[in-house]
Enzyme design. Sequence first.
Site, PDB file in Angstrom:
ATOM      1  CB  CYS A   1      -0.997  -0.003   1.153  1.00  0.00           C
ATOM      2  SG  CYS A   1      -0.300   0.263   2.803  1.00  0.00           S
ATOM      3  CG  ASP A   2       4.300   1.204   2.359  1.00  0.00           C
ATOM      4  OD1 ASP A   2       3.333   0.445   2.550  1.00  0.00           O
ATOM      5  OD2 ASP A   2       5.268   1.260   3.133  1.00  0.00           O
ATOM      6  CB  ALA A   3       3.354   1.090  -4.108  1.00  0.00           C
TER       7      ALA A   3
END
Length: 379
Positions: A161-163
């Site tokens: 999800c950081d992406a």
Amino acid sequence: MKHKLIFKIAVLTVLFSCLGTSKMMSQKVFKPSAIKASMLKALEWQEAHPIFALAPTDWTEGAYYTGVVRAHKATGDQVYMAALKNQGYHNNWETYTRLHHADDVAISYSYLYVDMVGGRKDFVDLKPTADFLNAHLYEPDVWKAGKDKSSMGRTILWWWCDALFMTPPVLNLYAKHTNQPKYLDEMHKFYTQTYNQLYDKEERLFARDMRFVWKGSDKDAKEPNGEKIFWSRGNGWVISGLALILDDMPKDYKHRAFYENLFKELSARIVELQPKDGLWRTSLLCPEAYDHGEVSGSGFHTFALAWGINNGLLDKETYLPAVKKAWKALEKCQHEDGRIGWVQNIGASPEPANKDSWQNFGTGAYLMAGSEMLKLQLK
């Protein structure tokens, strides 16, 4: 008797004086001058104490300098622009090296901004950014091919999800700056893949990666209290990334409603989970696991919520109390010398922090939050 009366009056005078001072100090934190001073102290300390995980072009620097971008955009202070130009020049405007890893183009958000508003048009070299984006989107890749069968779920390009903070805002801004909407469409294609894989519609939160997508029998994907594992900073990456995307996305873009609706849904959930002291815990559904506030996730949440108010996507009456409470708590995490403490270290799941723990991306989150607090024009 007379002396006792004088003593009581003196005590009451001091008491009311302290209460008044406390109230004044409480309000001072929202004054634009105080916010600007706090932000500058944070910048100055961070510039004097450089740190990065891999290289000066890595994702930690990308997140930090995104905060510097937002600070300049909100204040116009040339100190921020000088920092942006300096790092870009010394980086030769390069990205990091892993062309299929979303983290490694986050630094380009700052390059694009400098090229757009920084003055000299021949100063920034955007070719490394263009080369990265074209390789990232169009070259064959083991993740895109679905051939990596690790437990993290590396079967899509943006499998964590950081992406959604690292590359989508860059693609969006690049499409805007170069007038090439195809990059926006590519962003949407890969964004929805991540959404479909990691977004929990029941909890209205993003799992960090497939290790934390609970399938009904996986005990490792649950907290000690029986709840699913949702990381504060991970969701902070997503919601602040959404604010960045919406800030530059054309109002008439065909898929804009998807991003607005997701932003509103996440915002409502994040506010529901805000602790009374204002700072979110590293584990959103099991706050008792590490029962103390954490600045990087909280900074990103605060930025996004304040941005939503400032841009008419969130109701001010509903969300402003949460934003004010969060900023007051964030400001208390700044050391006298400007350093931002209580930042969870580099990681991929909920972990503790402490008063002295810091990272450059934590400073970036703080600058992002402050930039939108300034626009609220609180007194």
